[in-house]
Design a protein around this motif. Structure first.
Motif, PDB file in Angstrom:
ATOM      1  N   VAL A 137      43.840  55.947  37.992  1.00 60.06           N
ATOM      2  CA  VAL A 137      44.994  56.779  37.527  1.00 60.06           C
ATOM      3  C   VAL A 137      46.260  55.751  37.867  1.00 60.06           C
ATOM      4  CG1 VAL A 137      46.158  58.773  37.586  1.00 60.06           C
ATOM      5  CG2 VAL A 137      43.715  58.805  37.415  1.00 60.06           C
ATOM      6  N   SER A 138      46.251  55.428  39.030  1.00 56.34           N
ATOM      7  CA  SER A 138      47.565  54.850  39.490  1.00 56.34           C
ATOM      8  C   SER A 138      47.765  53.561  38.649  1.00 56.34           C
ATOM      9  CB  SER A 138      47.492  54.239  40.934  1.00 56.34           C
ATOM     10  OG  SER A 138      48.452  53.639  41.285  1.00 56.34           O
ATOM     11  N   ARG A 139      46.819  52.787  38.083  1.00 56.63           N
ATOM     12  CA  ARG A 139      46.840  51.531  37.210  1.00 56.63           C
ATOM     13  C   ARG A 139      47.480  52.025  36.012  1.00 56.63           C
ATOM     14  NH1 ARG A 139      42.151  50.186  40.178  1.00 56.63           N
ATOM     15  NH2 ARG A 139      40.901  50.922  38.537  1.00 56.63           N
ATOM     16  N   GLU A 140      47.386  53.209  35.516  1.00 56.48           N
ATOM     17  CA  GLU A 140      47.589  53.723  34.272  1.00 56.48           C
ATOM     18  C   GLU A 140      49.238  53.824  34.095  1.00 56.48           C
ATOM     19  OE1 GLU A 140      46.123  53.344  31.256  1.00 56.48           O
ATOM     20  OE2 GLU A 140      44.432  52.561  32.489  1.00 56.48           O
ATOM     21  N   VAL A 141      49.499  54.445  35.475  1.00 56.99           N
ATOM     22  CA  VAL A 141      50.977  55.008  35.598  1.00 56.99           C
ATOM     23  C   VAL A 141      52.233  54.057  34.957  1.00 56.99           C
ATOM     24  CG1 VAL A 141      52.938  56.046  36.986  1.00 56.99           C
ATOM     25  CG2 VAL A 141      50.380  56.496  37.209  1.00 56.99           C
ATOM     26  N   GLY A 142      51.930  53.007  35.348  1.00 57.53           N
ATOM     27  CA  GLY A 142      53.151  51.909  34.676  1.00 57.53           C
ATOM     28  C   GLY A 142      52.931  51.830  33.102  1.00 57.53           C
ATOM     29  N   GLY A 143      51.981  52.352  32.386  1.00 59.55           N
ATOM     30  CA  GLY A 143      52.078  52.268  31.211  1.00 59.55           C
ATOM     31  C   GLY A 143      52.197  53.537  30.267  1.00 59.55           C
ATOM     32  N   LEU A 144      52.475  54.507  31.098  1.00 57.88           N
ATOM     33  CA  LEU A 144      52.531  55.914  30.559  1.00 57.88           C
ATOM     34  C   LEU A 144      53.579  55.943  29.349  1.00 57.88           C
ATOM     35  CD1 LEU A 144      51.970  58.462  33.317  1.00 57.88           C
ATOM     36  CD2 LEU A 144      50.338  57.612  31.561  1.00 57.88           C
ATOM     37  N   ASN A 145      54.513  55.096  29.304  1.00 56.35           N
ATOM     38  CA  ASN A 145      55.555  55.007  28.034  1.00 56.35           C
ATOM     39  C   ASN A 145      54.657  54.873  26.532  1.00 56.35           C
ATOM     40  OD1 ASN A 145      55.249  52.360  29.650  1.00 56.35           O
ATOM     41  ND2 ASN A 145      56.760  51.802  28.093  1.00 56.35           N
ATOM     42  N   ARG A 146      53.628  54.319  26.869  1.00 56.90           N
ATOM     43  CA  ARG A 146      52.784  54.002  25.514  1.00 56.90           C
ATOM     44  C   ARG A 146      51.608  54.860  25.502  1.00 56.90           C
ATOM     45  NH1 ARG A 146      56.233  50.182  23.281  1.00 56.90           N
ATOM     46  NH2 ARG A 146      56.806  48.643  24.731  1.00 56.90           N
ATOM     47  N   TYR A 147      51.522  55.093  24.022  1.00 51.97           N
ATOM     48  CA  TYR A 147      50.313  55.998  23.902  1.00 51.97           C
ATOM     49  C   TYR A 147      48.830  55.528  24.307  1.00 51.97           C
ATOM     50  CZ  TYR A 147      53.328  58.834  20.575  1.00 51.97           C
ATOM     51  OH  TYR A 147      54.243  59.567  20.168  1.00 51.97           O
ATOM     52  N   PRO A 148      48.098  56.177  24.549  1.00 52.10           N
ATOM     53  CA  PRO A 148      46.877  55.779  24.996  1.00 52.10           C
ATOM     54  C   PRO A 148      45.872  55.233  24.048  1.00 52.10           C
ATOM     55  CG  PRO A 148      46.664  58.071  24.818  1.00 52.10           C
ATOM     56  CD  PRO A 148      48.133  57.738  24.431  1.00 52.10           C
ATOM     57  N   ASP A 149      44.798  54.610  24.378  1.00 51.60           N
ATOM     58  CA  ASP A 149      43.800  54.184  23.332  1.00 51.60           C
ATOM     59  C   ASP A 149      43.201  55.226  22.572  1.00 51.60           C
ATOM     60  OD1 ASP A 149      41.653  53.145  21.920  1.00 51.60           O
ATOM     61  OD2 ASP A 149      40.585  52.577  23.491  1.00 51.60           O
ATOM     62  N   ARG A 150      43.841  55.349  21.428  1.00 50.40           N
ATOM     63  CA  ARG A 150      43.220  56.417  20.435  1.00 50.40           C
ATOM     64  C   ARG A 150      41.876  56.522  20.317  1.00 50.40           C
ATOM     65  NH1 ARG A 150      46.472  55.259  16.336  1.00 50.40           N
ATOM     66  NH2 ARG A 150      44.541  53.937  15.398  1.00 50.40           N
ATOM     67  N   GLU A 151      41.206  55.367  20.262  1.00 52.35           N
ATOM     68  CA  GLU A 151      39.795  55.534  20.300  1.00 52.35           C
ATOM     69  C   GLU A 151      38.749  55.845  21.545  1.00 52.35           C
ATOM     70  OE1 GLU A 151      37.934  55.603  16.886  1.00 52.35           O
ATOM     71  OE2 GLU A 151      39.872  56.132  16.294  1.00 52.35           O
ATOM     72  N   PHE A 152      39.469  55.482  22.636  1.00 55.77           N
ATOM     73  CA  PHE A 152      39.073  55.841  23.694  1.00 55.77           C
ATOM     74  C   PHE A 152      37.817  54.761  23.817  1.00 55.77           C
ATOM     75  CE2 PHE A 152      38.389  59.499  21.299  1.00 55.77           C
ATOM     76  CZ  PHE A 152      37.061  59.970  21.375  1.00 55.77           C
ATOM     77  N   SER A 153      37.739  53.482  23.597  1.00 57.17           N
ATOM     78  CA  SER A 153      36.947  52.830  23.374  1.00 57.17           C
ATOM     79  C   SER A 153      36.008  52.578  24.663  1.00 57.17           C
ATOM     80  CB  SER A 153      37.447  51.506  23.000  1.00 57.17           C
ATOM     81  OG  SER A 153      37.830  51.584  21.611  1.00 57.17           O
ATOM     82  N   ASP A 154      36.787  52.198  25.892  1.00 58.59           N
ATOM     83  CA  ASP A 154      35.864  52.220  27.051  1.00 58.59           C
ATOM     84  C   ASP A 154      35.039  53.285  27.449  1.00 58.59           C
ATOM     85  OD1 ASP A 154      36.876  49.514  27.294  1.00 58.59           O
ATOM     86  OD2 ASP A 154      38.575  49.940  28.605  1.00 58.59           O
TER      87      ASP A 154
END
Length: 369
Positions: free
Chosen positions: A55-72
């Motif tokens: 979760v910590s690794r994602e915090v820096g990119g929270l200004n961007r929308y997530p992967d709409r297709e949640f591929s991983d």
């Protein structure tokens, strides 16, 4: 409550929602919570840290929308389920309730109907109502089982567009034979219905209980829904998913909200799936406690239903509300699911199970052998 409904009645609420009650189980502050089928073991420390790091690794990119297709996430879910499934066969949402809501939005709606077999998961009629889908309560029997021929007849005669089969069933814990699923699927062909097998508790099933995942191949209208709330001990993360033919997921893309799975949710779920072995390590212990509860309740002269879940429904109670209250006063919260003479208890840790059984024995004036 009457004042609340009076205020609500002044709003321009949809007619079909008037007088209805929202889903809800008591949320009380007591030492032992065995009422909503949570995994009481919690998340192991090493997995907890892995989730925090992800979760910590994602915090820096929270200004961007997530992967709409949640591929991983779809790849990890396919890998976890096996059965030859690929990411194209998977769909996920914020809890299995949203997965079911997506299905009803796509395949139910005004002028369409859904059938379930009470006593079963109480959200089915609520989800149907919220999507303008007419809900048809089918009929089971007093032993909380569902026969293939009877279920198929009811599904065929109903002409329902969506069929709910809950296995293991909530609140009874009973599992369906694959013959029931096969018969219902065949019977639903006339209405071209979507058949949903809700396997929220599948990880707790007995070894000889076979998942409906084995029936997916060649059945484009069959859906198997699962959750990470129970066996994965991640009820607070809200991650549910389904496996189906790829075209079902394509249909759900038409009704899902944009970017419906947050980057935080995806990160937490991916970390959990990467550590699924550690998270599922307590499943066998929970099953042991469930079977212990069944045997002990029988010894107390009660009538527990056979369970393939992490909970036990038991009857034979003259005063279930009095027993529920007595257990609450002893610091144990279980569930009154509205079936006369019955209560339901989650299988917790060995210590929690002991407190429940000892407290129940004292209330009944009996001793667990």
């Amino acid at each position: 409550m009457s004042e609340q409904f009076e205020r609500l009645s002044r709003l321009p609420l949809r007619d079909d929602l008037r007088g209805k009650h929202p889903y809800g189980a008591p949320q009380l502050d007591v030492p032992i919570l065995l009422n909503v089928n949570e995994n009481t073991y919690g998340v192991p420390d090493d997995v907890r840290q892995a989730i925090v790091d992800a979760v910590s690794r994602e915090v820096g990119g929270l200004n961007r929308y997530p992967d709409r297709e949640f591929s991983d996430l779809r790849s990890n879910l396919a890998r976890y389920l096996g059965h030859g499934l690929t990411p194209d066969n998977l769909w996920a949402a914020n809890g299995s309730n949203e997965v079911l809501q997506h299905l009803l939005q796509a395949f139910g709606g005004p002028g369409r109907s859904a059938i379930g077999f009470p006593p079963t998961y109480s959200m089915y009629p609520l989800l149907a109502s919220s999507t303008g889908t007419r809900y048809i309560p089918g009929e089971g029997n007093e032993s909380f089982t569902l026969g293939a021929e009877d279920a198929a007849r009811q599904v065929h005669d109903s002409g329902a567009n969506v069929v709910f089969l809950c296995s293991p069933n909530n609140p009874t814990g009973t599992a369906l034979g694959l013959d029931v699923v096969e018969a219902v699927y065949e019977a639903s062909g006339k209405a071209n219905a979507i058949v949903i097998v809700d396997e929220a508790y599948a990880e707790f099933a007995h070894s000889d209980t076979v998942s409906a995942l084995t029936l997916l191949k060649g059945r484009e209208r069959l859906v198997v829904s699962r959750t990470m709330s129970k066996a994965f001990a991640m009820a607070g993360a809200r991650l549910g998913y389904l496996a189906s033919a790829p075209e079902v997921a394509d249909a759900l893309r038409l009704v899902r909200l944009p970017y419906h799975l947050s980057a935080i949710t995806q990160a937490a779920a991916n970390a959990a799936l990467t550590h699924s072995t550690q998270l599922l390590a307590n499943v066998e212990d929970i099953k042991t406690q469930r079977d212990r509860i069944v045997e002990s309740l029988r010894a107390l002269g009660l009538t527990p239903a056979p369970s393939d879940a992490n909970f036990v429904l038991f009857g034979g109670l003259e005063d279930p509300q009095g027993i529920w209250q007595g257990l609450l006063e002893a610091g144990v919260l279980i569930r009154d699911v509205g079936i006369p003479g019955h209560l339901r208890v989650t299988a917790g840790t060995e210590t929690e199970t002991t407190v429940f059984l000892d407290s129940l024995s004292a209330l009944l004036g009996k001793t667990v052998s």
